[in-house]
Design an enzyme around this catalytic site. Sequence first.
Site, PDB file in Angstrom:
ATOM      1  N   ARG A  61       0.828  -1.201   0.000  1.00 57.26           N
ATOM      2  CA  ARG A  61       0.000   0.000   0.000  1.00 57.26           C
ATOM      3  C   ARG A  61       0.869   1.261   0.000  1.00 57.26           C
ATOM      4  NH1 ARG A  61      -1.940   1.314   4.052  1.00 57.26           N
ATOM      5  NH2 ARG A  61      -0.951  -0.126   5.513  1.00 57.26           N
ATOM      6  N   LYS A 201      -8.710  -2.287   0.564  1.00 59.54           N
ATOM      7  CA  LYS A 201      -8.661  -1.435   1.750  1.00 59.54           C
ATOM      8  C   LYS A 201      -9.549  -0.200   1.605  1.00 59.54           C
ATOM      9  CE  LYS A 201      -6.048  -3.921   4.359  1.00 59.54           C
ATOM     10  NZ  LYS A 201      -6.677  -4.645   5.495  1.00 59.54           N
ATOM     11  N   HIS A 220     -10.099  -4.563  12.059  1.00 61.40           N
ATOM     12  CA  HIS A 220      -9.048  -5.172  11.249  1.00 61.40           C
ATOM     13  C   HIS A 220      -8.622  -6.439  11.981  1.00 61.40           C
ATOM     14  CE1 HIS A 220      -4.718  -5.039   9.519  1.00 61.40           C
ATOM     15  NE2 HIS A 220      -5.530  -5.666   8.692  1.00 61.40           N
ATOM     16  N   SER A 238       0.279  -6.979  10.191  1.00 64.21           N
ATOM     17  CA  SER A 238       0.873  -7.923   9.249  1.00 64.21           C
ATOM     18  C   SER A 238       2.070  -8.629   9.878  1.00 64.21           C
ATOM     19  CB  SER A 238       1.322  -7.168   7.991  1.00 64.21           C
ATOM     20  OG  SER A 238       1.890  -8.045   7.060  1.00 64.21           O
ATOM     21  N   LYS A 242      -2.139 -13.455  12.200  1.00 64.67           N
ATOM     22  CA  LYS A 242      -3.598 -13.288  12.183  1.00 64.67           C
ATOM     23  C   LYS A 242      -4.276 -14.297  11.253  1.00 64.67           C
ATOM     24  CE  LYS A 242      -4.658  -9.243  10.635  1.00 64.67           C
ATOM     25  NZ  LYS A 242      -5.232  -9.383   9.292  1.00 64.67           N
ATOM     26  N   THR A 243      -3.733 -14.442  10.047  1.00 71.27           N
ATOM     27  CA  THR A 243      -4.317 -15.381   9.080  1.00 71.27           C
ATOM     28  C   THR A 243      -3.999 -16.820   9.458  1.00 71.27           C
ATOM     29  OG1 THR A 243      -4.205 -13.758   7.292  1.00 71.27           O
ATOM     30  CG2 THR A 243      -4.341 -16.068   6.653  1.00 71.27           C
ATOM     31  N   ASP A 257      -9.451 -11.034   7.698  1.00 73.49           N
ATOM     32  CA  ASP A 257      -8.870  -9.693   7.739  1.00 73.49           C
ATOM     33  C   ASP A 257      -9.796  -8.578   8.228  1.00 73.49           C
ATOM     34  OD1 ASP A 257      -6.527  -8.149   7.321  1.00 73.49           O
ATOM     35  OD2 ASP A 257      -7.387  -7.327   5.494  1.00 73.49           O
ATOM     36  N   ARG A 323       1.694 -11.851  -2.090  1.00 77.66           N
ATOM     37  CA  ARG A 323       0.338 -12.061  -1.579  1.00 77.66           C
ATOM     38  C   ARG A 323      -0.462 -13.002  -2.469  1.00 77.66           C
ATOM     39  NH1 ARG A 323      -1.629  -9.629   3.385  1.00 77.66           N
ATOM     40  NH2 ARG A 323      -0.078  -8.078   3.933  1.00 77.66           N
TER      41      ARG A 323
END
Length: 533
Positions: A61, A201, A220, A238, A242-243, A257, A323
Site C-alpha cells: 500500500r 482497503k 481489522h 501484518s 492473524k491469518t 482480515d 500475496r
Amino acid sequence: MKQTGPYISKHGVEESGFKNLAAAHWNYRPAALYEEAILRHEGHVAADGPFVVKTGVHTGRSAKDKFIVRDASTENTVWWDGNKAMTPEQFDVLHADMLKFAEGRELFIQDLFGGADPIHRLPTRVYTELAWHSLFIQDLLIEPAVEELADFQPKFTIINLPSFSADPARHGARTETMIACNFAKRIVLIAGTSYAGETKKSVFSMLNYDLPAKRVMPMHCSANVGDKGDTAIFFGLSGTGKTTLSAVSTRTLIGDDEHGWSESGVFNFEGGCYAKMIKLSPEAEPEIYATTKRFGTVLENVVMDPETRQLDLDSAALAENSRGAYPLSFIPNASATGRAPHPKNIIMLTADAFGVLPPIAKLTPSQAMYHFLSGYTAKVAGTEKGVTEPEATFSTCFGGPFMSRHPTVYGNLLRDLIAEHKVDCWLVNTGWTGGAYGTGSRMPIKATRALLAAALDGSLAHAEFHLDPNFGFQVPVAVPGVDTKILNPRDTWADKAAYDAQAQKVVKMFIANFEKFIDHVDPDVIDAAPAAE
C-alpha cells in the site's frame, strides 16, 4: 459503447459519470477474466492454475498517498491527525480528469457487497482498468445472488486506473500515485499503482467511517468459530499470525482480515482472503498453501519459473510482501454465511521482537482498550532499509491507516461491547523468546497453538495467574502441554538484568506512544498502562 458480460445492471456506467467508453465488461466470472488478462499480457497461469502477476514498483500500500476530502461532513468526524486532507475542488478535478482519461478505453466492472450482514452491507461497484484487478476484487468481496445483479444499485464506487498519473500541482497529490476518498460522494479514486490491495482497503476505509455511527464496530481482524458457537476475534498487524492462527481445521473460519461486530454478532466484510505467501509452508499452513494450487487464486509478486511455471514461495526476489487472493470457499472449513454469534474471546496478536512479552496474557477490559489503541508489534532488523535492531511499531486499533475516525471512537465502542457480552481478552506474543531478535528464538508455533486452544475452550480463564511486574497483566503460571519456563519471559533469558532493562525500554515506548490518547480516554484506561520504574 460495447457492453458485455453475463450480468449487466440497469444502473449503468453513465450514473458513475463515464462517457464514451470503448467497452464495459460487466461481472465477468473467473474463466473469462483469465482470458481477458492473458490477452492483455497482464500475467501468467502457473502450473497448478493460479494467475500470477507482478505489481511493479508498488508491492504494498502507498499509505502516504492516501487522502480524504475535508469538507463540512468530515471536518469534525475524520481523525485528521492520522489522515491526510484534500479539498473538494482537488477531488473534483481528479475525478473529472480520470473520467476523461477513461474515454475510449475498456473497463471491467464488478458489482459486489462489502459485508455479510444483510442489514449493514455496502453495495459496491468497482471499475478497473486491469482484468486481473477485477478477478482480485471478485475473489475478495461478496458476490450478490444472480437475481440481485440486474437491479444492482451501488452505494459506494471505486475507480481504479493504474495507468493514470496524478499531478501533484493539479490534484494536490504527493506523487503520481493517489488514493482519494470522498466520503460525502462515496467514491474512492485510485491512480498510479497496480497493487490490488488498495481496492480492498478502500472498502474497509468506507465501512470504518460508516459503521460506528450505527454502533457497529469495524475491525481489522480475522475471526473463527467453534462448534459450540464460541466465536473468536484475532486482532493483529501484518506478520503477527492473524491469518495463520485463525485458519485451523478444528474451527470454522469466518474471515481473515476485516469484520464488523453488530447487534447480531460478528460478520465478515469480505468473501475472500488476502494472505501473505512468502515462505508459506504446507506443513504449518496447509489450508492456505493449498490455495496456491487453485484456479481462481491471484498471486501477486510470487516468483514463478518461466519454463516449468512452478512457484517459488520462498523467494523474495520480487517482494517480501508477496500475496495471494482467493475466495473464502477455497478454505475447506470456511463459513458459508460469513456470520457468527457474539465473540467469547478476543485475541490481540503482537510479534514482539524485543523478546519481553509473555506468549499469552489475560487482559481486563481497560487493558484491552489500552492495547487496542496502542496496536503494538515490532519490526526486526533487515526487514526495511536502516532497521538494524528491533524497532517498535504502534498502529492504533491494529489498523491505523484505515481508521477514518478518531481511534478512541473505536476503542470506546470495543470496550462497551466487551463489557456487554462478557468477552475474555488475551494478548498473544508470536514474536521472540529467550532474547531479542538475533539472540532469542521465534516463539514456537506449537506452544502458541496450545495456549490459544486453552483460551478458546475456556479452560485458560480458570488457570492460576501471576501479575507481570512490568506490564500489569495476568500471565498463567502453568498450562498443560506448554513448557512452564516459556510462560515467564524473564526465565527464558540467560541475562536477567538484560531482560529487566529491555522490558523497561519497551514499557517506556508504550507510555510515550500513548501520550496522544491521554486527553481522550477515561482514567481507568490510563491506569492500565505498563509501569515504568
